[in-house]
Design an enzyme around this catalytic site. Structure first.
Site, PDB file in Angstrom:
ATOM      1  N   LYS A 206       0.736  -0.774   0.148  1.00  0.00           N
ATOM      2  CA  LYS A 206       0.102   0.272  -0.462  1.00  0.00           C
ATOM      3  C   LYS A 206       0.904   1.506   0.194  1.00  0.00           C
ATOM      4  O   LYS A 206       0.630   2.226  -0.632  1.00  0.00           O
ATOM      5  CB  LYS A 206      -1.083   0.306   0.645  1.00  0.00           C
ATOM      6  CG  LYS A 206      -1.776   0.604   1.330  1.00  0.00           C
ATOM      7  CD  LYS A 206      -2.695   1.518   2.767  1.00  0.00           C
ATOM      8  CE  LYS A 206      -3.868   2.070   2.880  1.00  0.00           C
ATOM      9  NZ  LYS A 206      -4.311   2.040   3.759  1.00  0.00           N
ATOM     10  N   GLU A 212      10.749  -4.146   4.634  1.00  0.00           N
ATOM     11  CA  GLU A 212      10.475  -5.633   4.052  1.00  0.00           C
ATOM     12  C   GLU A 212      10.396  -6.166   2.036  1.00  0.00           C
ATOM     13  O   GLU A 212      10.864  -6.639   1.725  1.00  0.00           O
ATOM     14  CB  GLU A 212       9.260  -7.200   5.030  1.00  0.00           C
ATOM     15  CG  GLU A 212       9.813  -7.126   6.527  1.00  0.00           C
ATOM     16  CD  GLU A 212       9.189  -5.921   7.019  1.00  0.00           C
ATOM     17  OE1 GLU A 212       8.916  -4.523   6.797  1.00  0.00           O
ATOM     18  OE2 GLU A 212       8.726  -6.274   8.652  1.00  0.00           O
ATOM     19  N   GLY A 267      -4.763  -1.594   4.692  1.00  0.00           N
ATOM     20  CA  GLY A 267      -4.143  -2.835   4.723  1.00  0.00           C
ATOM     21  C   GLY A 267      -4.824  -3.852   5.054  1.00  0.00           C
ATOM     22  O   GLY A 267      -4.366  -4.847   3.397  1.00  0.00           O
ATOM     23  N   ARG A 268      -5.336  -4.818   6.252  1.00  0.00           N
ATOM     24  CA  ARG A 268      -5.891  -5.435   6.364  1.00  0.00           C
ATOM     25  C   ARG A 268      -7.388  -5.721   5.455  1.00  0.00           C
ATOM     26  O   ARG A 268      -7.799  -7.055   5.790  1.00  0.00           O
ATOM     27  CB  ARG A 268      -5.633  -5.847   7.874  1.00  0.00           C
ATOM     28  CG  ARG A 268      -6.425  -4.907   8.478  1.00  0.00           C
ATOM     29  CD  ARG A 268      -5.493  -4.857  10.059  1.00  0.00           C
ATOM     30  NE  ARG A 268      -6.252  -3.598  11.349  1.00  0.00           N
ATOM     31  CZ  ARG A 268      -5.740  -2.224  10.798  1.00  0.00           C
ATOM     32  NH1 ARG A 268      -4.549  -2.364  10.250  1.00  0.00           N
ATOM     33  NH2 ARG A 268      -6.531  -1.513  11.808  1.00  0.00           N
ATOM     34  N   GLU A 353      -4.692  -6.479  14.567  1.00  0.00           N
ATOM     35  CA  GLU A 353      -4.092  -5.056  14.285  1.00  0.00           C
ATOM     36  C   GLU A 353      -5.569  -4.089  14.259  1.00  0.00           C
ATOM     37  O   GLU A 353      -5.355  -3.224  14.386  1.00  0.00           O
ATOM     38  CB  GLU A 353      -3.598  -5.190  12.585  1.00  0.00           C
ATOM     39  CG  GLU A 353      -2.470  -4.543  12.943  1.00  0.00           C
ATOM     40  CD  GLU A 353      -1.695  -4.160  11.485  1.00  0.00           C
ATOM     41  OE1 GLU A 353      -2.372  -3.957  10.218  1.00  0.00           O
ATOM     42  OE2 GLU A 353      -0.737  -5.033  11.668  1.00  0.00           O
ATOM     43  N   HIS A 384      -5.357 -32.947  17.936  1.00  0.00           N
ATOM     44  CA  HIS A 384      -3.510 -33.133  18.564  1.00  0.00           C
ATOM     45  C   HIS A 384      -3.095 -32.920  18.518  1.00  0.00           C
ATOM     46  O   HIS A 384      -1.624 -33.221  18.455  1.00  0.00           O
ATOM     47  CB  HIS A 384      -3.655 -34.204  17.454  1.00  0.00           C
ATOM     48  CG  HIS A 384      -4.612 -34.998  17.160  1.00  0.00           C
ATOM     49  ND1 HIS A 384      -4.671 -36.649  17.254  1.00  0.00           N
ATOM     50  CD2 HIS A 384      -4.860 -34.678  15.963  1.00  0.00           C
ATOM     51  CE1 HIS A 384      -5.690 -37.114  17.089  1.00  0.00           C
ATOM     52  NE2 HIS A 384      -6.437 -36.499  16.344  1.00  0.00           N
ATOM     53  N   LYS A 512       9.456  -1.248  14.560  1.00  0.00           N
ATOM     54  CA  LYS A 512      10.203  -0.400  13.789  1.00  0.00           C
ATOM     55  C   LYS A 512      10.614   0.361  13.885  1.00  0.00           C
ATOM     56  O   LYS A 512      11.542   0.476  13.114  1.00  0.00           O
ATOM     57  CB  LYS A 512       8.607   0.479  12.561  1.00  0.00           C
ATOM     58  CG  LYS A 512       8.030  -0.680  11.143  1.00  0.00           C
ATOM     59  CD  LYS A 512       6.742   0.202  10.372  1.00  0.00           C
ATOM     60  CE  LYS A 512       5.554  -0.731  10.536  1.00  0.00           C
ATOM     61  NZ  LYS A 512       4.914   0.044   9.195  1.00  0.00           N
TER      62      LYS A 512
END
Ligand code: F6P
Length: 554
Positions: A206, A212, A267-268, A353, A384, A512
């Site tokens: 965005k 990253e 973004g999400r 978030e 399990h 960050k």
């Protein structure tokens, strides 16, 4: 603003919780034949059974009253009206406009954004057709049958989850990879598996500034150039999905190769936008559109259904009940469908978030619990691993069980076994097992009285562990769209009730910024670094230790 926890509605719910302390869910079921019918809702192809929460009609009434007291209906109107409800970033929140196939036009600050949405969807459609048909070719004349999506957070989790969920719809011969981590190993592992001349790199960000993604994108381009691609070929092999045209051009991607979205798409909440390009390339535009249409159907339900008959609202309210009045600090997402294996990770960002906040939208510290820890795994694998704690642990964990009645890949009696496990788990969590039942079971197995005394306490299940069950016919693109949209609205409703801004994410900033200040202290391998002094003793000590190892072994 009155603190919501001081309100009469909140106090009524606290009193309900106290009054229900000695009543089991088992008893609520056996005393009420209509419980399942009353506490279930069907919408947009999804069926929600919320009867296995420790609620009564009175509790539901008080939860609706709480929603009313916090102005939920007005906030629902305001989000769809494009008001700047994301107050800390002064933005509208209009992801629903990305998937609105009605004739409704959305206007934002005087602009008809529906036209922008349609233009961009058209661009995605045409591009998908050109790539999938092989009309657009790579530098050696081969079709681009491989996509590497480079992005992180919302620019990775949504498309990754959806591509995995829609595996039965993958176009034959196409391959999709996702690279998110700044750990170079993920990119290296991916590059080892692909042919540069057949690969389209989709750089999804965005902001187009995320460390990253920018690091991975640059390394991918360097690799591409080292593998026979030329600077002139970059345009054929790299596209960008972003809101930041300037940064995209500065990176060296032509704006013709950029798919746009806008600051009113969080973004999400962005998989419905250009960020969904990798989904469209994997399953075809028609299926991508079906995903959007499924979400739109859920939007229509959410914006019009009364609160009591509203599926996302009831998901939200049962969540509030469990979190704030029953004391559940964690919420498990348990899809009984292997293709939904990435849903828990996707919902971790969507929920945590959004609602993992300790300050209200108007800047006050919250005096109540907000978003729970979200985690999960597909059933039956989770059974399990961590279900032991769900059944007998000392913390209450609420859960959503999600299952399609029909499998996309029928095989023997696999699906019957999967469904039997799903149903059994929700029943076991709700019913539990009392000490006398445990003793009777052991006696029936022929155990001697001393062994019964020894083992019975370990075989007790407290029960009263709340869960929702979400059923669908089959995991189709439409159903996935409806499911994800339901969660988005649930998260929004909970944010409104908790009074937080669900659409900012300031909590990711501190780490960050510190990483940027630490980075220069980490020199290349083999190089000696000065002793660290700029941080706390632990951070300095760890930094020096890492630098020493890298110096000696580099
Ligand atoms: O983690 C913080 C965050 O801003 C997320 O909200 C977002 O989805 C992610 O980083 C990636 O951001 P971008 O798409 O701008 O690269």
């Amino acid at each position: 603003m009155t603190k919501i926890s001081h309100s009469a509605e909140w106090q009524a719910l606290a009193a309900d919780a106290e009054a229900l302390e000695k009543t089991s869910m088992r008893a609520l079921f056996s005393n009420d034949a209509g419980r399942f019918d009353r506490f279930s809702i069907e919408a947009a192809g999804l069926f929600l059974d919320y009867s296995k929460n420790k609620i009564t009609d009175e509790v539901v009434g008080h939860l609706i009253a709480l929603a009313d007291a916090t102005g939920l209906e007005d906030m629902r109107r305001r989000i769809f009206a494009g008001e700047h409800i994301n107050v800390t970033e002064d933005r509208a929140v209009l992801h629903a406009a990305l998937r609105d196939f009605s004739m409704r036009a959305y206007h934002l600050d005087g602009e008809n954004i529906s036209l922008l949405v349609r233009r961009e969807l058209e661009k995605i459609k045409n591009f998908t057709v050109r790539i999938v048909s092989g009309a657009d070719k790579g530098f050696s004349g081969k079709a681009l049958d491989t996509v590497v999506n480079i992005g992180i957070g919302g620019s990775d989790l949504g498309p990754h989850m959806a591509v995995e969920a829609l595996r039965p719809y993958w176009i034959d011969g196409r391959r999709t990879f996702f690279v998110s981590n700044v750990d170079g190993q993920q990119l290296v592992d991916t590059l080892e598996q692909i042919d540069p001349s057949r690969t389209l790199f989709v750089i999804a960000s965005k902001t187009f500034t995320t460390q990253e993604t920018m690091t991975n994108a640059k390394s991918a381009r360097d690799w591409f150039l080292a593998q026979g691609g030329s600077e002139g070929d970059v345009a054929k092999h790299f596209v960008a999905l972003s809101t930041n045209e300037t940064a995209v051009e500065a990176f060296g991607i032509d704006k013709d190769n950029m798919f746009q979205f806008w600051d009113w798409v969080g973004g999400r909440y962005s998989l419905w936008s250009a960020i969904g390009l990798s989904i469209s390339l994997a399953v075809g535009f028609d299926n991508f559109e079906k995903l959007l249409r499924g979400a739109h159907e859920m939007d229509e339900h959410f914006r019009s259904a009364p609160l009591r008959q509203n599926l996302p609202v009831m998901m939200a309210l049962t969540g509030i009940w469990n979190r704030n009045f029953m004391g559940a600090a964690a919420h498990a997402i348990l899809p009984y469908d292997q293709h939904l294996s990435h849903l828990p990770a996707y919902l971790q960002q969507a929920d945590m978030e959004s609602n993992g906040k300790g300050t209200t939208a108007d800047g006050q510290p919250v005096a109540w619990a907000t978003g729970p820890v979200i985690f999960g795994e597909p059933g039956t694998n989770g059974q399990h691993a961590f279900y032991q704690l769900l059944h007998q642990g000392t913390d209450l964990v609420s859960a959503d069980f999600i299952a399609p009645a029909i499998s996309q890949s029928a095989l023997g009696d696999h699906h019957e076994k999967l469904l039997a496990n799903f149903l059994a788990q929700t029943e076991a969590l709700m019913r539990g097992k009392a000490i006398d039942e445990a003793r009777a079971d052991l006696a029936a197995e022929g155990k001697a009285p001393p062994d019964i005394d020894l083992l019975a306490p370990h075989k007790v299940f407290p029960g009263d562990r709340p869960s929702n069950s979400i059923l669908m016919e089959k995991l189709t693109p439409e159903m996935l769209g409806a499911l994800v949209a339901a969660y988005e609205h649930k998260i929004f409703c909970q944010g409104v009730i908790w009074g937080v801004n669900s659409f900012d994410q300031w909590g990711v900033e501190l780490g960050k910024a510190l990483a940027s200040s630490i980075l220069p202290a980490l020199g290349p391998e083999g190089e000696e670094q000065p002793k660290s002094t700029g941080h706390d003793a632990s951070t300095n000590g760890l930094l020096d230790r890492i630098n020493n190892v890298r110096h000696q072994n580099g």
